[in-house]
Design a protein around this motif. Structure first.
Motif, PDB file in Angstrom:
ATOM      1  N   ARG A  34      30.869  31.812  69.796  1.00 29.41           N
ATOM      2  CA  ARG A  34      31.450  30.508  70.140  1.00 29.41           C
ATOM      3  C   ARG A  34      32.692  30.197  69.315  1.00 29.41           C
ATOM      4  NH1 ARG A  34      26.102  27.078  69.187  1.00 29.41           N
ATOM      5  NH2 ARG A  34      26.102  28.537  67.432  1.00 29.41           N
ATOM      6  N   LEU A  35      32.826  30.832  68.144  1.00 34.63           N
ATOM      7  CA  LEU A  35      33.964  30.556  67.265  1.00 34.63           C
ATOM      8  C   LEU A  35      34.939  31.730  67.152  1.00 34.63           C
ATOM      9  CD1 LEU A  35      32.456  28.593  64.232  1.00 34.63           C
ATOM     10  CD2 LEU A  35      33.627  27.714  66.239  1.00 34.63           C
ATOM     11  N   ARG A  36      34.554  32.870  67.684  1.00 32.99           N
ATOM     12  CA  ARG A  36      35.430  34.036  67.545  1.00 32.99           C
ATOM     13  C   ARG A  36      36.776  33.744  68.213  1.00 32.99           C
ATOM     14  NH1 ARG A  36      32.120  38.111  69.199  1.00 32.99           N
ATOM     15  NH2 ARG A  36      31.275  38.233  67.085  1.00 32.99           N
ATOM     16  N   GLY A  37      37.855  33.937  67.462  1.00 31.97           N
ATOM     17  CA  GLY A  37      39.191  33.672  67.971  1.00 31.97           C
ATOM     18  C   GLY A  37      39.654  32.245  67.783  1.00 31.97           C
ATOM     19  N   THR A  38      38.831  31.396  67.142  1.00 31.00           N
ATOM     20  CA  THR A  38      39.240  30.015  66.945  1.00 31.00           C
ATOM     21  C   THR A  38      40.493  29.924  66.068  1.00 31.00           C
ATOM     22  OG1 THR A  38      38.533  27.808  66.216  1.00 31.00           O
ATOM     23  CG2 THR A  38      37.794  29.663  64.898  1.00 31.00           C
ATOM     24  N   ALA A  39      41.301  28.925  66.339  1.00 33.72           N
ATOM     25  CA  ALA A  39      42.512  28.691  65.548  1.00 33.72           C
ATOM     26  C   ALA A  39      42.297  27.563  64.542  1.00 33.72           C
ATOM     27  CB  ALA A  39      43.688  28.356  66.466  1.00 33.72           C
ATOM     28  N   VAL A  40      41.030  27.277  64.215  1.00 30.86           N
ATOM     29  CA  VAL A  40      40.707  26.229  63.239  1.00 30.86           C
ATOM     30  C   VAL A  40      40.425  26.871  61.890  1.00 30.86           C
ATOM     31  CG1 VAL A  40      39.102  24.395  62.604  1.00 30.86           C
ATOM     32  CG2 VAL A  40      39.777  24.694  64.998  1.00 30.86           C
ATOM     33  N   GLN A  41      41.148  26.398  60.866  1.00 31.92           N
ATOM     34  CA  GLN A  41      40.913  26.854  59.503  1.00 31.92           C
ATOM     35  C   GLN A  41      40.083  25.803  58.764  1.00 31.92           C
ATOM     36  OE1 GLN A  41      44.527  26.700  60.508  1.00 31.92           O
ATOM     37  NE2 GLN A  41      43.898  28.552  61.607  1.00 31.92           N
ATOM     38  N   ALA A  42      39.255  26.265  57.843  1.00 33.28           N
ATOM     39  CA  ALA A  42      38.414  25.364  57.058  1.00 33.28           C
ATOM     40  C   ALA A  42      38.622  25.625  55.574  1.00 33.28           C
ATOM     41  CB  ALA A  42      36.945  25.533  57.410  1.00 33.28           C
ATOM     42  N   ARG A  43      38.972  24.566  54.852  1.00 30.74           N
ATOM     43  CA  ARG A  43      39.078  24.616  53.390  1.00 30.74           C
ATOM     44  C   ARG A  43      38.013  23.679  52.833  1.00 30.74           C
ATOM     45  NH1 ARG A  43      41.508  21.164  49.787  1.00 30.74           N
ATOM     46  NH2 ARG A  43      42.455  19.983  51.515  1.00 30.74           N
ATOM     47  N   PHE A  44      37.336  24.108  51.775  1.00 31.79           N
ATOM     48  CA  PHE A  44      36.252  23.304  51.212  1.00 31.79           C
ATOM     49  C   PHE A  44      36.628  22.831  49.812  1.00 31.79           C
ATOM     50  CE2 PHE A  44      34.476  26.092  54.374  1.00 31.79           C
ATOM     51  CZ  PHE A  44      33.653  25.249  55.106  1.00 31.79           C
ATOM     52  N   ASP A  45      36.470  21.538  49.577  1.00 38.91           N
ATOM     53  CA  ASP A  45      36.821  20.930  48.293  1.00 38.91           C
ATOM     54  C   ASP A  45      35.701  19.979  47.888  1.00 38.91           C
ATOM     55  OD1 ASP A  45      38.009  19.914  46.029  1.00 38.91           O
ATOM     56  OD2 ASP A  45      39.553  18.777  47.095  1.00 38.91           O
ATOM     57  N   ARG A  46      34.900  20.390  46.891  1.00 35.51           N
ATOM     58  CA  ARG A  46      33.786  19.582  46.392  1.00 35.51           C
ATOM     59  C   ARG A  46      32.812  19.229  47.517  1.00 35.51           C
ATOM     60  NH1 ARG A  46      34.954  17.878  41.193  1.00 35.51           N
ATOM     61  NH2 ARG A  46      33.357  16.249  41.296  1.00 35.51           N
ATOM     62  N   GLY A  47      32.592  20.188  48.421  1.00 29.10           N
ATOM     63  CA  GLY A  47      31.637  20.008  49.501  1.00 29.10           C
ATOM     64  C   GLY A  47      32.179  19.381  50.762  1.00 29.10           C
ATOM     65  N   VAL A  48      33.424  18.908  50.723  1.00 30.08           N
ATOM     66  CA  VAL A  48      34.047  18.331  51.918  1.00 30.08           C
ATOM     67  C   VAL A  48      34.824  19.418  52.646  1.00 30.08           C
ATOM     68  CG1 VAL A  48      35.692  16.639  52.816  1.00 30.08           C
ATOM     69  CG2 VAL A  48      34.193  16.038  50.893  1.00 30.08           C
ATOM     70  N   ALA A  49      34.530  19.597  53.939  1.00 34.09           N
ATOM     71  CA  ALA A  49      35.248  20.565  54.762  1.00 34.09           C
ATOM     72  C   ALA A  49      36.504  19.913  55.313  1.00 34.09           C
ATOM     73  CB  ALA A  49      34.361  21.040  55.908  1.00 34.09           C
ATOM     74  N   HIS A  50      37.657  20.543  55.079  1.00 36.50           N
ATOM     75  CA  HIS A  50      38.937  20.061  55.595  1.00 36.50           C
ATOM     76  C   HIS A  50      39.383  21.010  56.700  1.00 36.50           C
ATOM     77  CE1 HIS A  50      39.612  17.198  52.199  1.00 36.50           C
ATOM     78  NE2 HIS A  50      38.851  18.063  51.567  1.00 36.50           N
ATOM     79  N   LEU A  51      39.346  20.528  57.956  1.00 34.80           N
ATOM     80  CA  LEU A  51      39.686  21.359  59.103  1.00 34.80           C
ATOM     81  C   LEU A  51      41.124  21.126  59.531  1.00 34.80           C
ATOM     82  CD1 LEU A  51      36.506  20.905  61.355  1.00 34.80           C
ATOM     83  CD2 LEU A  51      36.865  22.486  59.439  1.00 34.80           C
ATOM     84  N   THR A  52      41.851  22.200  59.764  1.00 39.23           N
ATOM     85  CA  THR A  52      43.215  22.148  60.278  1.00 39.23           C
ATOM     86  C   THR A  52      43.344  23.189  61.384  1.00 39.23           C
ATOM     87  OG1 THR A  52      43.949  23.703  58.567  1.00 39.23           O
ATOM     88  CG2 THR A  52      44.248  21.354  58.109  1.00 39.23           C
ATOM     89  N   GLY A  53      44.451  23.143  62.101  1.00 40.40           N
ATOM     90  CA  GLY A  53      44.677  24.115  63.164  1.00 40.40           C
ATOM     91  C   GLY A  53      44.756  23.435  64.508  1.00 40.40           C
ATOM     92  N   GLU A  54      44.314  24.132  65.565  1.00 42.86           N
ATOM     93  CA  GLU A  54      44.447  23.609  66.924  1.00 42.86           C
ATOM     94  C   GLU A  54      43.280  24.072  67.778  1.00 42.86           C
ATOM     95  OE1 GLU A  54      47.758  23.254  70.526  1.00 42.86           O
ATOM     96  OE2 GLU A  54      48.306  24.083  68.560  1.00 42.86           O
ATOM     97  N   VAL A  55      42.877  23.205  68.717  1.00 41.97           N
ATOM     98  CA  VAL A  55      41.845  23.541  69.700  1.00 41.97           C
ATOM     99  C   VAL A  55      42.367  23.176  71.083  1.00 41.97           C
ATOM    100  CG1 VAL A  55      39.891  23.251  68.122  1.00 41.97           C
ATOM    101  CG2 VAL A  55      40.748  21.280  69.407  1.00 41.97           C
ATOM    102  N   ALA A  56      41.684  23.712  72.102  1.00 45.18           N
ATOM    103  CA  ALA A  56      42.120  23.467  73.476  1.00 45.18           C
ATOM    104  C   ALA A  56      41.745  22.071  73.952  1.00 45.18           C
ATOM    105  CB  ALA A  56      41.515  24.515  74.404  1.00 45.18           C
ATOM    106  N   ASP A  57      40.577  21.573  73.491  1.00 44.35           N
ATOM    107  CA  ASP A  57      40.117  20.268  73.956  1.00 44.35           C
ATOM    108  C   ASP A  57      39.154  19.670  72.939  1.00 44.35           C
ATOM    109  OD1 ASP A  57      37.602  21.566  74.403  1.00 44.35           O
ATOM    110  OD2 ASP A  57      38.277  22.144  76.405  1.00 44.35           O
ATOM    111  N   ARG A  58      38.716  18.439  73.203  1.00 42.05           N
ATOM    112  CA  ARG A  58      37.834  17.729  72.274  1.00 42.05           C
ATOM    113  C   ARG A  58      36.478  18.396  72.150  1.00 42.05           C
ATOM    114  NH1 ARG A  58      38.108  11.525  74.064  1.00 42.05           N
ATOM    115  NH2 ARG A  58      36.529  12.438  75.416  1.00 42.05           N
ATOM    116  N   ASP A  59      36.017  19.027  73.231  1.00 35.94           N
ATOM    117  CA  ASP A  59      34.717  19.697  73.171  1.00 35.94           C
ATOM    118  C   ASP A  59      34.739  20.850  72.170  1.00 35.94           C
ATOM    119  OD1 ASP A  59      33.687  17.982  75.043  1.00 35.94           O
ATOM    120  OD2 ASP A  59      33.939  19.354  76.734  1.00 35.94           O
ATOM    121  N   GLU A  60      35.844  21.577  72.125  1.00 36.66           N
ATOM    122  CA  GLU A  60      35.944  22.683  71.167  1.00 36.66           C
ATOM    123  C   GLU A  60      35.951  22.152  69.741  1.00 36.66           C
ATOM    124  OE1 GLU A  60      38.854  26.433  69.882  1.00 36.66           O
ATOM    125  OE2 GLU A  60      39.318  25.254  71.688  1.00 36.66           O
ATOM    126  N   LEU A  61      36.671  21.065  69.519  1.00 38.89           N
ATOM    127  CA  LEU A  61      36.684  20.479  68.177  1.00 38.89           C
ATOM    128  C   LEU A  61      35.293  19.993  67.795  1.00 38.89           C
ATOM    129  CD1 LEU A  61      38.076  19.504  65.628  1.00 38.89           C
ATOM    130  CD2 LEU A  61      38.798  17.445  66.865  1.00 38.89           C
TER     131      LEU A  61
END
Length: 240
Positions: A34-61
């Motif tokens: 379901r996530l293979r090829g996703t353009a979303v990057q995740a950085r973790f800071d003190r347990g908080v996930a910071h998501l950046t990048g792009e998705v095709a629609d709200r369902d993917e996000l």
């Protein structure tokens, strides 16, 4: 006993948890179809996930958010991901000079570097309904006697699928009572009651909540009056 269960982790442990979460997310992207090829990057800071990048629609996000939120150790999932090429409209309420992300639109009672407009957060927000994708209230609710007024305003201005991010001192930590301008104490259970208010009140779906022993976190998305609420199994992940 409760204070012991929620003892704030050391900085060293938090860094180790962030390293684990980064590896766990890389594993998800590599092995979950379901996530293979996703353009979303995740950085973790003190347990908080910071998501950046792009998705095709709200369902993917929503899918990425859900899978990241299931990783053990994640306290909140904050996102500035583009949806179908559109940058999200992100509001930072009561930000002062410390926005959560530089591109956020800052609203505060007093003008300061980084504040884009003045507003009294105890009253109506100067924003149109269904106009904002993400709202940050970081160390804000504990300063408001009636913070539900602000929460209801956030519900009004958020678009469908939008997210309200809350971060406040946990009632059991000294930071909650050390600041004399704090007039409210919050717990994870506070968010349970915010999502289950009297009939006719704005309704919220809890995407994620957490406590690290010093702060409480909540990611909430608005529900329409006719949308189904969370099932008991989902609520049991977060609440007593």
């Amino acid at each position: 006993m409760v204070a012991q269960l929620h003892r704030a982790p050391s900085g060293e442990r938090l860094r180790a948890i962030d390293g684990f979460l980064g590896t766990a997310y890389a594993d998800l992207v590599e092995h979950d179809d379901r996530l293979r090829g996703t353009a979303v990057q995740a950085r973790f800071d003190r347990g908080v996930a910071h998501l950046t990048g792009e998705v095709a629609d709200r369902d993917e996000l929503a899918l990425v958010r859900r899978l990241v939120g299931r990783l053990d150790g994640v306290l909140a999932v904050w996102s500035t991901v583009r949806v179908a090429g559109r940058e999200p409209v992100v509001m930072d309420l009561g930000c002062g000079a410390a926005k959560q992300y530089p591109g956020n639109l800052g609203l505060d009672l007093r003008m300061a570097p980084g504040v884009d407009a003045q507003a009294d957060l105890s009253g109506p927000l100067p924003l149109a309904g269904d106009s904002v994708d993400v709202i940050f209230t970081v160390h804000i609710l504990e300063h408001l006697i009636d913070f539900l007024t602000l929460v209801d305003e956030c519900h009004r201005v958020l678009r469908p699928g939008g997210v309200l991010h809350v971060m406040s001192p946990w009632w059991g930590h000294v930071n909650a009572v050390a600041d004399p301008t704090h007039v409210r104490l919050l717990d994870v259970q506070t968010f349970k009651h915010m999502c289950d208010r009297h009939p006719g009140a704005p309704r919220w779906y809890p995407l994620h909540t957490g406590c690290d022993g010093a702060s409480v976190f909540a990611d909430l998305t608005p529900l329409d009056a006719d949308e189904p609420g969370p099932d008991p199994g989902h609520l049991a992940r977060f609440f007593d």
